[in-house]
Structures are given as C-alpha cells and as structure tokens.
Enzyme design. Structure first.
Site, PDB file in Angstrom:
ATOM      1  N   LEU A  52       0.866  -1.171   0.000  1.00  0.00           N
ATOM      2  CA  LEU A  52       0.000   0.000   0.000  1.00  0.00           C
ATOM      3  C   LEU A  52       0.904   1.223   0.000  1.00  0.00           C
ATOM      4  CD1 LEU A  52      -2.635  -0.962   2.753  1.00  0.00           C
ATOM      5  CD2 LEU A  52      -2.984  -1.004   0.277  1.00  0.00           C
ATOM      6  N   ASP A  53       0.475   2.290  -0.677  1.00  0.00           N
ATOM      7  CA  ASP A  53       1.252   3.529  -0.654  1.00  0.00           C
ATOM      8  C   ASP A  53       1.436   4.009   0.782  1.00  0.00           C
ATOM      9  OD1 ASP A  53       1.076   3.406  -3.398  1.00  0.00           O
ATOM     10  OD2 ASP A  53      -0.439   4.984  -3.567  1.00  0.00           O
ATOM     11  N   LYS A  54       2.475   4.768   1.005  1.00  0.00           N
ATOM     12  CA  LYS A  54       2.757   5.305   2.338  1.00  0.00           C
ATOM     13  C   LYS A  54       1.552   6.030   2.921  1.00  0.00           C
ATOM     14  CE  LYS A  54       5.816   8.489   4.828  1.00  0.00           C
ATOM     15  NZ  LYS A  54       6.985   9.403   4.724  1.00  0.00           N
TER      16      LYS A  54
END
Length: 234
Positions: A52-54
């Site tokens: 997942l993106d930051k």
C-alpha cells in the site's frame, strides 16, 4: 512506535491495519518502515505479499515465510483475493466523459518503467459540496465518497486513474488537484483520503471477509459530506 494492529493470523499470513504515513518497505531515506518495525514487533522476519502507498491506510497481507509470500502473491495475481477501497474524491469519476455514479475505469498506468493495463470498478455512495475560505473569497469544492473494487494492482493505480478520469483523491498532492487540496486543508482535510477497508480471502475452503472502520481523518471528511447538501444525481 505504536505497535501495529493485527486483524488476523494463521500459519501462513497476518493481516495488518496499516496506518496513514507509514511506508511498507524500507529504503534510502525511509525511517520506521512496516517490514522492519513489524518484524521487530513479532520477533521474526515478515515477508511482504503486496503493498500500500505510504499515505494509504488499510488492510495489508504479510507472510510468515518466503514460500507463503509467493503463494499469496500468486493468489492476488489470479484475483483469488478481492480488494476493496474507499476514496474521497474531488468530484465524480467520468465514464465516457460524463460524471457517473458507477462504472468501470480502464486505461494504462506507468509502473516499474513500463506501461501496464489497469482497471477498477467504482460506485459513488454519497456526494456533497463543501465551502472553504480562499484569498479571493469563499470557494466550493464538490466531494464524493467512492467505493472501489480493484481489478488490477498497479503502483498508485487508484490515485492515477481517478485523477485521469476527473475525480482526484482529496489531499493527494502527487497525482491530484493541488489548488483544490489547498482549499480542502482550510476545511480540515489534510491527509490522503484513500483506505483499503475490506479484503475477501479464501481461507480453509471458504471466502472470509475482513473489514475495518475508515481511519479517523477519513471519517471526519466523510461526515463533512454527510452534513452538507447532497448533490442531485445526474
């Protein structure tokens, strides 16, 4: 660092509730990544199954060993795992050039140096218009709460495809609408409004559904939409 919340565990995998602002994987200039911090928390090395993106919150699958990681990565690739997201977007997504309540977005995204096919399905669950003060006076920003079923898992796919189709995610300053995000910050919407809130997995021969509440910053943004005048469905 606050311990990560473990939603589920078996002999192969764990499901983690990843908070906004935490990088999944370590690298140059990245401090306190999930892969290192969770390994330290558990006392053994975990292996990433997907990412997942930051700035994206939500449910993340990690594996207890390389063999399990390969197995579950393959299952995601075969679409044995259903991934669902909630996004708060600026406006409604366009289908055939028109704002739509639901539909499929198809296209391509650039990932890992190559162009890849990508698609997702969406449903607008509610919409509203918020007012924010600007230097030139009060301005309005239309927001929608959008349910997304991910068809392919490309890097930044949801953020890129929604932005390309007229509905950038609120507070996305990388792929979104910087000017409107500036207005949204004045209304208290400051963090990326995207969460992986539901996963459906095949476990022990059955489809098992895992769901988490939206993170606090998205609940607040959603409540703003709820309290405002609903946009007439076109």
């Amino acid at each position: 660092m606050t311990p990560f919340s473990i939603l589920y565990e078996n002999d192969e995998i764990l499901l983690i509730n990843k908070p906004n602002g935490v990088s999944v994987q370590g690298g140059k200039g990245i401090s306190h990544p999930l892969d290192s911090e969770l390994s330290a928390q558990l006392g053994y090395k975990i292996h990433l199954v997907h990412r997942l993106d930051k700035e994206t919150s939500g449910i993340l699958i990690v594996a207890k060993n390389p063999l399990a990681a390969a197995k579950w990565t393959g299952m995601i690739g075969r679409k044995d795992v259903k991934k669902e997201y909630i996004a708060i977007t600026i406006g409604k997504p366009l289908v055939d050039g028109k704002p739509s309540e639901n539909g499929r977005i198809r296209g391509t995204v650039e990932a890992h140096g190559r162009t890849q096919e990508a698609y997702l399905d969406f449903t607008v669950e509610k919409s509203g218009v918020i007012a924010a003060e600007s230097q030139t006076g009060e301005s309005q920003v239309a927001l929608s709460l959008v349910h997304i079923v991910l068809g392919t898992g490309r890097m930044h796919q949801i953020r890129i495809q929604l932005a390309k189709n007229g509905a950038p995610i609120a507070a996305d300053d990388q792929h979104g609408d910087f000017k409107k995000n500036k207005l949204l910050r004045k209304a208290g919407i400051k963090k990326l409004c995207l969460a992986a809130f539901r996963l459906t997995l095949p476990i022990d021969g059955k489809e098992k559904v895992f769901e988490i509440p939206l993170p606090e910053h998205m609940q607040k943004a959603a409540s703003l939409i709820e309290s405002l005048q609903t946009i007439s469905k076109s």
